[in-house]
Design a protein around this motif. Sequence first.
Motif, short mmCIF file in Angstrom:
data_model
loop_
_atom_site.label_atom_id
_atom_site.label_comp_id
_atom_site.label_asym_id
_atom_site.label_seq_id
_atom_site.Cartn_x
_atom_site.Cartn_y
_atom_site.Cartn_z
N SER A 120 0.84 -1.20 0.00
CA SER A 120 0.00 0.00 0.00
C SER A 120 0.87 1.25 0.00
CB SER A 120 -0.93 0.00 1.22
OG SER A 120 -0.18 0.12 2.41
N PRO A 121 0.33 2.39 -0.45
CA PRO A 121 1.14 3.62 -0.49
C PRO A 121 1.70 4.02 0.86
CG PRO A 121 -0.85 3.88 -1.80
CD PRO A 121 -0.99 2.57 -1.08
N ASN A 122 0.97 3.77 1.95
CA ASN A 122 1.49 4.14 3.27
C ASN A 122 2.43 3.09 3.85
OD1 ASN A 122 -0.16 2.07 4.20
ND2 ASN A 122 -1.67 3.43 5.13
N HIS A 124 1.82 0.19 5.18
CA HIS A 124 1.38 -0.56 6.35
C HIS A 124 0.65 -1.86 6.03
CE1 HIS A 124 2.61 2.44 9.22
NE2 HIS A 124 1.91 3.38 8.62
N GLY A 245 5.75 1.13 8.50
CA GLY A 245 5.38 1.60 7.16
C GLY A 245 6.54 1.75 6.21
N THR A 247 9.06 0.75 3.10
CA THR A 247 8.88 0.13 1.79
C THR A 247 9.85 -1.03 1.64
OG1 THR A 247 8.18 2.20 0.80
CG2 THR A 247 8.94 0.48 -0.71
#
Length: 252
Positions: A120-122, A124, A245, A247
């Motif tokens: 996901s972009p965040n 998490h 969170g 990457t």
Amino acid sequence: MFPTGGLVVFCGLLAQTTAQLGLPLPLGQVLPLDGTLPSSPTDLTRSLTGALSNGLLSGDLLGILEGLPLLDTLKTAGGTTDGLLGGLLGKVASLIPGLNSLIDIKVTNPQLLELGLVQSPNGHRLYVTIPLGLTLQVNTPLIGNVLELAVKLNITAEILAVRDEQERVHLVLGDCTHSPGSLKISLLNRFVPLPVQNFVNSITAVLDKVLPELVQGKVCPLLNGILSHLDVTLVHDIAAMLIPGLTFVIKV
């Protein structure tokens, strides 16, 4: 729609991974999350998708798909007379006079294709795409041969890292559903007459309504059980990145 942030990871089903299905977290064990990153993010993503693939296969996913009660589902979806199957038979009867026998539908050649993984972009949560392929054999006695339909369907599952009240870390299943628009049904038989093609169109319309939910209802509980039995080290490494969170999903 599902989030598109992150890079897709495709891992072959036969890829060698370091992940093994182990035991759940022992009662009372607390896993420290000190921010230490795994030495190889690529190995981590391969380990996760490999463990999920192996778990689905060892959990007899293919046998479960092969045993899907399609005919019973169609017959009970509103009753045999006025329900989906009854309406379908009515349509077919107008095209092929004298059709009064039930339709036999069975699954053959089920396949688990290459899993996809998106972060996901965040950072998490993870979204795992589980692509499935199978063939439907439709027995229509008055047509004189068995129709074969190729089916493709994606199940998408959300994975999150959480702490329980005892501060133990778990990977849990969030939303798990079929990907909108991913169901594809095509006729494998060649050179069928128009009445048969009309029949295929009718039965495809019915399968569009019942097949995704039927498959989803089998795959999601199986995946949930796999997450609860992942190797503790793998769970720790993934949670150490998901909770803050960070990457870590990269293309391999």
